[in-house]
Design a protein around this motif. Structure first.
Motif, PDB file in Angstrom:
ATOM      1  N   VAL A 371       0.845  -1.195   0.000  1.00 54.18           N
ATOM      2  CA  VAL A 371       0.000   0.000   0.000  1.00 54.18           C
ATOM      3  C   VAL A 371       0.886   1.253   0.000  1.00 54.18           C
ATOM      4  N   PRO A 372       0.551   2.294  -0.787  1.00 52.92           N
ATOM      5  CA  PRO A 372       1.353   3.522  -0.782  1.00 52.92           C
ATOM      6  C   PRO A 372       1.369   4.177   0.598  1.00 52.92           C
ATOM      7  N   ILE A 373       2.561   4.558   1.063  1.00 54.77           N
ATOM      8  CA  ILE A 373       2.722   5.228   2.348  1.00 54.77           C
ATOM      9  C   ILE A 373       3.493   6.527   2.126  1.00 54.77           C
ATOM     10  N   ILE A 374       2.904   7.634   2.550  1.00 54.69           N
ATOM     11  CA  ILE A 374       3.523   8.944   2.376  1.00 54.69           C
ATOM     12  C   ILE A 374       4.006   9.437   3.736  1.00 54.69           C
ATOM     13  N   ALA A 375       5.280   9.756   3.840  1.00 54.72           N
ATOM     14  CA  ALA A 375       5.837  10.278   5.089  1.00 54.72           C
ATOM     15  C   ALA A 375       5.418  11.737   5.262  1.00 54.72           C
ATOM     16  N   VAL A 376       5.102  12.114   6.510  1.00 56.83           N
ATOM     17  CA  VAL A 376       4.822  13.510   6.863  1.00 56.83           C
ATOM     18  C   VAL A 376       5.737  13.856   8.027  1.00 56.83           C
ATOM     19  N   SER A 377       6.608  14.854   7.831  1.00 52.37           N
ATOM     20  CA  SER A 377       7.602  15.133   8.869  1.00 52.37           C
ATOM     21  C   SER A 377       7.930  16.611   8.940  1.00 52.37           C
ATOM     22  N   VAL A 378       8.222  17.076  10.161  1.00 49.69           N
ATOM     23  CA  VAL A 378       8.635  18.456  10.345  1.00 49.69           C
ATOM     24  C   VAL A 378      10.091  18.648   9.915  1.00 49.69           C
ATOM     25  N   ASP A 379      10.848  17.550   9.870  1.00 47.80           N
ATOM     26  CA  ASP A 379      12.240  17.602   9.409  1.00 47.80           C
ATOM     27  C   ASP A 379      12.310  17.226   7.929  1.00 47.80           C
ATOM     28  N   SER A 380      12.905  18.100   7.130  1.00 48.40           N
ATOM     29  CA  SER A 380      12.983  17.818   5.697  1.00 48.40           C
ATOM     30  C   SER A 380      14.428  17.593   5.241  1.00 48.40           C
ATOM     31  N   PHE A 381      15.279  17.185   6.181  1.00 45.47           N
ATOM     32  CA  PHE A 381      16.670  16.914   5.824  1.00 45.47           C
ATOM     33  C   PHE A 381      16.751  15.669   4.947  1.00 45.47           C
ATOM     34  N   GLU A 382      17.794  15.634   4.109  1.00 43.91           N
ATOM     35  CA  GLU A 382      17.958  14.505   3.190  1.00 43.91           C
ATOM     36  C   GLU A 382      18.084  13.188   3.949  1.00 43.91           C
ATOM     37  N   GLU A 383      18.768  13.239   5.117  1.00 41.04           N
ATOM     38  CA  GLU A 383      18.926  12.009   5.899  1.00 41.04           C
ATOM     39  C   GLU A 383      17.581  11.437   6.320  1.00 41.04           C
TER      40      GLU A 383
END
Length: 539
Positions: A371-383
């Motif tokens: 199933v498609p899973i989309i991350a949602v995060s306050v940190d947008s660093f490449e790591e």
């Protein structure tokens, strides 16, 4: 009992202290305050007095209550082991009397002492201060909201209102305070429009809910449509949230109000590029961006532990994908359970959550499904992104979430399911005639008669509804919609009933052109249902 938190906007970002000892002192002081305060409020406040060396300051802590107070001759006793006050209060609450002794001893270990100010019948204030090395972030400038400049605070508790006013002032928002809910309508009429209104639900004359209801009934649309945030007590949150939803109150926040949560809320509220701004500070509610329609009803699981972020995501979907079924989870473990139960088409997964984080939850889900899973995060660093994709996530959205970016990402994955769902689409979503037939004990003649009656009845209701909208007769239109919804539900015209339900729910928030657009959508849905009904009638 109200809990008030007072942290000044300019408080240092970092301080070097012994966190365990500070926590133990405050925990004992707060426990004592809450135990002896049956009604009123308990406040915890901090301040920072900068010393000559700007890297150091005296951090002051204060715990204030509105309890019974302590007599002068007994104030010294309470810091002695196993000592309790004389009188009914200490007998009623019991305890060993060690809490304040422990707090006092810990303070001494930090080169401090606990001070006490108390008045009988008025309450007590316990305070202490400790020296600490602090760090002010040089790049940190006070955040200034771009569009929200004026706020009205309807708050009976003056001290809480002042704290909230101070918080808003830190973001360059000027606030007026009104202590009586009964005076709100007159005040709003006699003042320039506010950009946002915050109303406490705990008011003695009219509750916050009643006040908002009255606002919408009495004030002109351009004033009543201002964004309104209802502040609610945590122990009543579920009950009040249900009632707020019934009254179309879209925004609620739980007290005590924390500055970061409120700021995030206001930023999203004013961000007109994000369609989370439903109740805009204007009389126009149409979104600039409209998502393309899907040919099926998607199931979306949102895993998010922050109440405000969760509500904003739900608002975006309610606006852009109103047909979606939304399921929610507060942590990764709940998300895994909800996934197994509901089999969603797509998952929005917050990365940082308690119990089980988003990355761990994704790894568990990947053992079961793609199933498609989309991350949602306050940190947008490449790591952070790399960790998300390595765990098996399919996309990444940074907070604060932008409506168009979110919907585009969601649709990118859902469109892949479009053709599959179109093939599998069940006509029962439009007209569940077998369900109706079962209710009629398989009496096909009765079914056909009901279809004939519904043709005439629904056509008449649509005509009457169009006339009511044209004449601006809101009460009449709402009564017609309520009756119409019942008829459609009874006939098992499910898609039609759902369109009518949403129309009835949103009616008071819509402009005339939007009302006509909604009616057109209902007519189109009725046409689909009618075609299926005619096929059933003809055998």
């Amino acid at each position: 009992l109200k809990l008030i938190l007072d942290i000044p906007e300019d408080f240092p970002r970092y301080a070097m202290v012994d966190p365990l000892r500070v926590y133990q002192i405050l925990s004992n002081l707060l426990s004592n305050a809450v135990k002896f305060t049956e009604k009123g409020e308990v406040e915890i406040a901090v301040n920072c007095a900068i010393e000559k060396d700007k890297d150091f300051c005296q951090i002051g802590f204060k715990v204030r209550d509105t309890g019974p107070g302590i007599r002068k001759d007994e104030q010294e006793k309470i810091f002695k082991e196993f000592s309790q006050l004389n009188g009914s209060e200490s007998i009623k609450h019991g305890g060993t009397g060690l809490g304040l002794v422990i707090a006092s001893s810990l303070a001494k270990l930090m080169n401090s002492r606990i001070e006490l100010e108390s008045s009988l019948g008025k309450g007590s204030v316990f305070s202490f201060s400790i020296p600490a090395k602090v760090e002010h972030v040089q790049d940190d400038k006070p955040f200034e909201l771009r569009q929200i400049k004026r706020a009205l605070l309807v708050y009976e508790n003056q001290e809480s209102a002042n704290k909230l006013k101070q918080m808003l002032a830190g973001w360059r928002v000027k606030s007026d305070i009104l202590n009586q809910s009964s005076a709100v309508i007159k005040h709003i009429k006699n003042h320039p429009p506010y950009d946002v209104i915050l109303i406490d639900n705990e008011m003695s004359v009219l509750s916050g809910l009643e006040t908002i209801k009255e606002l919408r009934e009495v004030l002109p649309f351009s004033l009543a449509s201002r964004p309104i945030i209802l502040m609610i007590e945590p122990e009543k949150a579920n009950h009040i949230a249900i009632e707020a939803h019934r009254l179309n109150i879209r925004y609620t926040i739980t007290k005590p109000i924390a500055a970061p949560e409120l700021l995030e809320f206001l930023k999203m509220l004013e961000d007109k590029s994000s369609d989370a701004l439903i109740e805009a500070a204007s009389s126009h509610f149409m979104d600039k961006y409209s998502a393309p329609k899907l040919g099926f009803k998607p199931k979306i699981l949102i895993a998010e532990d922050n109440e405000i972020s969760l509500n904003l995501l739900k608002e975006i979907f309610a606006r852009q994908l109103p047909s979606a079924d939304i399921f929610t989870a507060e942590d990764g473990k709940q998300a895994l359970q909800s996934f197994k139960k509901h089999d969603p088409d797509i998952i929005l997964m917050d990365v940082q959550m308690p119990v089980m984080d988003g990355i761990s939850a994704t790894k568990e889900i990947r053992k079961l499904s793609e199933v498609p899973i989309i991350a949602v995060s306050v940190d947008s660093f490449e790591e952070e992104k790399e960790m998300c994709f390595a765990a098996g996530m399919n996309g990444f959205i940074a907070k604060p979430v932008r409506s168009r970016e979110l919907i585009d990402e969601i649709l990118k994955h859902l469109m892949n399911l479009q053709e599959e769902h179109e093939i599998e689409a069940d006509s029962d979503e439009i007209f569940a005639h077998n369900e109706l037939l079962n209710t009629l004990d398989d009496d096909k003649d009765a079914l056909i008669e009901l279809i004939k009656l519904s043709e005439k009845s629904i056509e008449k209701k649509i005509t009457e509804l169009r006339q009511a909208i044209s004449a601006g007769e809101e009460d009449n239109a709402l009564a017609l919609l309520h009756s119409f919804k019942g008829s459609a539900s009874n006939m098992r015209y499910k898609g039609l009933a759902e369109h009518i339900r949403r129309f009835e729910h949103d009616y008071s928030l819509l402009e005339k052109d939007q009302l006509e657009l909604r009616l057109k959508q209902i007519e189109e849905e009725w046409e689909k249902a009618l075609q299926l009904a005619l096929q059933v009638k003809q055998g």
